[in-house]
Design an enzyme around this catalytic site. Structure first.
Site, PDB file in Angstrom:
ATOM      1  CG  ASP A 141       9.102   9.721   8.475  1.00 29.74           C
ATOM      2  OD1 ASP A 141      10.126  10.154   9.036  1.00 29.74           O
ATOM      3  OD2 ASP A 141       8.990   8.534   8.079  1.00 29.74           O
ATOM      4  CE  LYS A 144       6.537   4.570   8.169  1.00 28.64           C
ATOM      5  NZ  LYS A 144       6.912   6.012   8.253  1.00 28.64           N
ATOM      6  CG  ASP A 169      10.804   8.181   4.951  1.00 33.91           C
ATOM      7  OD1 ASP A 169      11.171   7.934   6.117  1.00 33.91           O
ATOM      8  OD2 ASP A 169      11.473   7.857   3.952  1.00 33.91           O
ATOM      9  CG  ASN A 170       9.634   5.064   5.831  1.00 37.48           C
ATOM     10  OD1 ASN A 170       9.252   5.916   6.611  1.00 37.48           O
ATOM     11  ND2 ASN A 170      10.904   4.678   5.775  1.00 37.48           N
ATOM     12  CD  GLU A 199      15.137   5.379   7.852  1.00 35.32           C
ATOM     13  OE1 GLU A 199      14.898   5.541   6.644  1.00 35.32           O
ATOM     14  OE2 GLU A 199      14.242   5.314   8.695  1.00 35.32           O
TER      15      GLU A 199
END
Ligand SMILES: O=C(NC/C=C/[C@H]1O[C@@H](Sc2ccncc2)[C@H](O)[C@@H]1O)c1cc([N+](=O)[O-])cc(O)c1O
Ligand SMILES: [Mg+2]
Length: 214
Positions: A141, A144, A169-170, A199
């Site tokens: 997380d 990136k 995540d993401n 989120e």
């Protein structure tokens, strides 16, 4: 003098959450992010997916890349059995300082080892620093563009074993296209996408769960 968003998030935890109660810390942060200021925590929609994967894996050793304010560190560590540990790596000293206080408010300081520094520098030192051989679970997380290089570093340092689970995540927003292409096309991973939302918003996002096949 003006405060930072992480400082305001910590203040909300200190005011609203019960000391030693991880769930109340999680709820206080989610309330703050929905009603006061958005912050890049995995949040209350993707969070339960993270919880379910942590419970399924029940890791003896877990690694988190990107602590930020400690929200997902608390989510993960509250589910870990006695005697297991979460190592979380954070680059930004101010964020690390806030995260330590959030983790302390949750009463989880004995289960979480927060290490300050860059994942690229720290991953090769993990085995020696913590006397571990492999990670059962890794939550990605952080920046990136570091997901893929750090995954390859984990492979090179032999910190993954047959069955190690990576949860990222993401993968849609902000997006990690090179990581996604790698885990979805490599014969060494069995990968699955959990569709959700960014989120505290209605924007599509999701978590990618990848099992290392050895
Ligand atoms: O950018 C995002 N996350 C980057 C997180 C970065 C965190 O990890 C380290 S970097 C590091 C830590 C350790 N080692 C090397 C670098 C930073 O200091 C920060 O604490 C993000 C952005 C959005 N969004 O909507 O824009 C939503 C999200 O859920 C996100 O996670
Ligand atoms: Mg994130």
């Amino acid at each position: 003098t003006s405060s930072t968003r992480p400082q305001r998030l910590l203040r909300a935890v200190q005011r609203k959450a019960t000391k030693g109660d991880p769930q109340s810390v999680i709820s206080a942060i989610d309330y703050f992010c929905r009603n006061s200021e958005w912050a890049m925590n995995v949040g209350d929609e993707k969070g339960p997916i993270l919880d379910s994967v942590v419970c399924e894996v029940s890791p003896a050793t877990a690694l988190e890349l990107g602590t930020y304010c400690g929200y997902s560190s608390v989510r993960i560590a509250r589910l870990l059995p006695v005697g297991t540990k979460l190592i979380t790596l954070e680059f930004h000293p101010d964020y690390a300082c806030i995260a330590r206080q959030v983790i302390q408010h949750a009463g989880l300081e004995d289960k979480i080892f927060l290490v300050e520094g860059a994942s690229g520098d720290l991953i090769p030192k993990m085995a020696d620093m913590f006397g571990i051989s492999t990670f059962d679970f890794v939550f990605l997380d952080h920046w990136k563009d570091r997901y893929l290089p750090d995954l390859k570093l984990l492979e090179e340092c032999q910190l993954l074993r047959k069955g190690s689970v990576l949860l990222a995540d993401n993968v849609i927003c902000p997006g990690t296209p090179d990581y996604l292409e790698y885990v979805r096309n490599s014969p060494r991973y069995e990968s699955r996408y959990f569709q959700s939302h960014l989120e505290y918003t209605k924007v599509e996002d999701g978590l990618e769960k990848s099992v290392f096949l050895g």
